[in-house]
Design a protein around this motif. Sequence first.
Motif, PDB file in Angstrom:
ATOM      1  N   ASN A  99       0.811  -1.225   0.000  1.00  0.00           N
ATOM      2  CA  ASN A  99       0.000   0.000   0.000  1.00  0.00           C
ATOM      3  C   ASN A  99       0.842   1.272   0.000  1.00  0.00           C
ATOM      4  OD1 ASN A  99      -2.471  -1.375  -0.047  1.00  0.00           O
ATOM      5  ND2 ASN A  99      -2.371  -1.676   2.166  1.00  0.00           N
ATOM      6  N   ARG A 100       1.972   1.187  -0.669  1.00  0.00           N
ATOM      7  CA  ARG A 100       2.828   2.355  -0.880  1.00  0.00           C
ATOM      8  C   ARG A 100       3.286   2.318  -2.319  1.00  0.00           C
ATOM      9  NH1 ARG A 100       7.622   1.993   2.844  1.00  0.00           N
ATOM     10  NH2 ARG A 100       8.420   3.348   1.241  1.00  0.00           N
ATOM     11  N   PRO A 101       3.414   3.456  -2.961  1.00  0.00           N
ATOM     12  CA  PRO A 101       3.876   3.452  -4.349  1.00  0.00           C
ATOM     13  C   PRO A 101       5.374   3.174  -4.458  1.00  0.00           C
ATOM     14  CG  PRO A 101       3.554   5.699  -3.594  1.00  0.00           C
ATOM     15  CD  PRO A 101       3.081   4.796  -2.478  1.00  0.00           C
ATOM     16  N   MET A 103      12.539  -0.257  -1.124  1.00  0.00           N
ATOM     17  CA  MET A 103      11.420  -0.507  -0.231  1.00  0.00           C
ATOM     18  C   MET A 103      11.682  -1.823   0.511  1.00  0.00           C
ATOM     19  SD  MET A 103       7.334  -0.718  -1.159  1.00  0.00           S
ATOM     20  CE  MET A 103       7.213   0.961  -1.745  1.00  0.00           C
ATOM     21  N   GLN A 105      -2.845   1.738  11.899  1.00  0.00           N
ATOM     22  CA  GLN A 105      -2.367   2.918  11.173  1.00  0.00           C
ATOM     23  C   GLN A 105      -3.306   4.101  11.371  1.00  0.00           C
ATOM     24  OE1 GLN A 105      -1.699   1.169   7.278  1.00  0.00           O
ATOM     25  NE2 GLN A 105       0.500   1.115   7.658  1.00  0.00           N
ATOM     26  N   LEU A 127       5.418  -2.925   8.353  1.00  0.00           N
ATOM     27  CA  LEU A 127       4.437  -2.165   7.581  1.00  0.00           C
ATOM     28  C   LEU A 127       3.667  -1.155   8.420  1.00  0.00           C
ATOM     29  CD1 LEU A 127       3.037  -4.941   5.215  1.00  0.00           C
ATOM     30  CD2 LEU A 127       4.811  -3.255   4.762  1.00  0.00           C
ATOM     31  N   SER A 185       3.102   2.173  10.552  1.00  0.00           N
ATOM     32  CA  SER A 185       3.671   3.486  10.252  1.00  0.00           C
ATOM     33  C   SER A 185       4.241   4.156  11.498  1.00  0.00           C
ATOM     34  CB  SER A 185       2.607   4.370   9.594  1.00  0.00           C
ATOM     35  OG  SER A 185       1.448   4.429  10.395  1.00  0.00           O
TER      36      SER A 185
END
Length: 169
Positions: A15-17, A67, A123, A161, A163
Amino acid sequence: IRKMPALPLLLVNPNRPLSTASVFKALETGEAQHRPRGFPVHPSVVQLSAWLGHTRNDLEAPAQQLMPEIGTILDAIRAEEDCLLARLSGSGPTCFGLFADRQRCARAADGLARVYGALDRVQDVIQACRDVGIRPLGFFMTGVPGESRRSLLRTLLYARLSSAEHIRV
């Protein structure tokens, strides 16, 4: 290719670019990809995964450099019971696991979904803390009696994962 088998794939995305251009830029050109000969005719899922096991995705290493949680995700997928193969999809960040049948894939998906489902709620809380000026920290215990390699990797995936700004395991 004729008669490809149905592929029970588990897809996991952090779920991160991740920019494809940046992955290619980080790719160190070197030894050419070894491609095994003799793609199986009418392969089963097990035969296909065995053949693919002799290949690699050259973009996996640079994607992991950019990443690091990709490596954690791949480890978590590989630790799932009955996973035949786990790889990065293209330049990432989506990873996949190949399983012999839908039932085994569904069991793995359920286990990892518990990690991600709880992660979404955590999160939200972490963001709410940040919104009011509280610095979120994460502490995770591992090595408890009865813990399996799979549960340990799920905990590490969850921690990586999350945050939180600072994590201790």
